[in-house]
Design an enzyme around this catalytic site. Structure first.
Site, PDB file in Angstrom:
ATOM      1  N   HIS A  67       0.828  -1.210   0.000  1.00  0.00           N
ATOM      2  CA  HIS A  67       0.000   0.000   0.000  1.00  0.00           C
ATOM      3  C   HIS A  67       0.861   1.258   0.000  1.00  0.00           C
ATOM      4  O   HIS A  67       0.463   2.274  -0.557  1.00  0.00           O
ATOM      5  CB  HIS A  67      -0.976  -0.008   1.179  1.00  0.00           C
ATOM      6  CG  HIS A  67      -2.152  -0.890   0.943  1.00  0.00           C
ATOM      7  ND1 HIS A  67      -3.430  -0.516   1.254  1.00  0.00           N
ATOM      8  CD2 HIS A  67      -2.261  -2.144   0.422  1.00  0.00           C
ATOM      9  CE1 HIS A  67      -4.276  -1.498   0.925  1.00  0.00           C
ATOM     10  NE2 HIS A  67      -3.565  -2.491   0.434  1.00  0.00           N
ATOM     11  N   HIS A  73      -4.297  -9.908  -3.616  1.00  0.00           N
ATOM     12  CA  HIS A  73      -4.933  -9.012  -2.648  1.00  0.00           C
ATOM     13  C   HIS A  73      -5.835  -9.730  -1.647  1.00  0.00           C
ATOM     14  O   HIS A  73      -5.742  -9.485  -0.445  1.00  0.00           O
ATOM     15  CB  HIS A  73      -5.700  -7.913  -3.385  1.00  0.00           C
ATOM     16  CG  HIS A  73      -5.941  -6.726  -2.529  1.00  0.00           C
ATOM     17  ND1 HIS A  73      -7.152  -6.496  -1.930  1.00  0.00           N
ATOM     18  CD2 HIS A  73      -5.127  -5.707  -2.143  1.00  0.00           C
ATOM     19  CE1 HIS A  73      -7.080  -5.383  -1.227  1.00  0.00           C
ATOM     20  NE2 HIS A  73      -5.859  -4.892  -1.334  1.00  0.00           N
TER      21      HIS A  73
END
Length: 187
Positions: free
Chosen positions: A36, A160
């Site tokens: 991220h 993810h």
């Protein structure tokens, strides 16, 4: 945050060893923290990326970045043991060690990233809500902004759910105890 600028001499091998207990408890969270932080990269402006902006409270509070606080604690503990290590380097090193703990390859890490104290522009990190409302074109545009190919972007999308599911310390500890995530049926 730590001082900005290149890290003085830091024993990366020792720092990797010092991360083991944190990775054993928070491996997937550390991997998502590193991703991220890095995925705010904008290829056209050459800005964002792995610069510790994920630790800026405004960035940490944005959609998709929740649940990263345990990973930041591990990173801060590492920095206390290695005072010359920038937070940006510590985050990426923790992500690399997490990849190895998850059965992936050894990722060599070069030090010298600079920490920043301002978040990147909002909407740099695609969220589920953005992609579901705007469709796959929004996700493809995000990949292009980051300088990623469609294939690389698809690989990130496939990984993810892994990070989201396995970021529960309780689940992760059980996976580590059993020695493989395949014992849980894989993904």
């Amino acid at each position: 945050m730590s001082k900005a600028g290149p890290s003085p001499v830091v024993d990366v091998a020792k720092a990797r060893l010092d991360l083991e207990s944190g990775v054993n408890q928070h491996g997937p969270t550390l991997l998502r923290l590193a991703l991220h932080d890095a995925l705010t990269w904008d290829d056209s402006s050459r800005g964002g990326g792995a610069n510790a902006s994920i630790a800026v409270p405004l960035e940490l509070a944005r959609p998709g970045n929740g649940g990263r606080q345990p990973g930041l604690i591990v990173v801060e503990d590492l920095m206390a043991l290695h005072p010359g290590l920038s937070m940006a380097d510590a985050i990426q090193l923790a992500g690399a060690v997490a990849v190895e703990a998850l059965g992936g390859p050894h990722i060599p890490i070069r030090l010298g990233r600079r920490d920043i104290r301002v978040p990147p522009p909002s909407a740099r990190l695609p969220t589920y809500d953005t992609c579901s409302s705007l469709g796959p074109g929004a996700l493809l545009a995000s990949f292009r902004r980051m300088g990623l190919s469609v294939r690389q972007g698809v690989a990130l999308c496939g990984a993810h759910p892994f990070g989201r599911f396995w970021s529960s310390p309780k689940v992760w500890e059980e996976v580590r105890r059993q020695g493989t995530w395949h014992a849980w049926g894989g993904m």
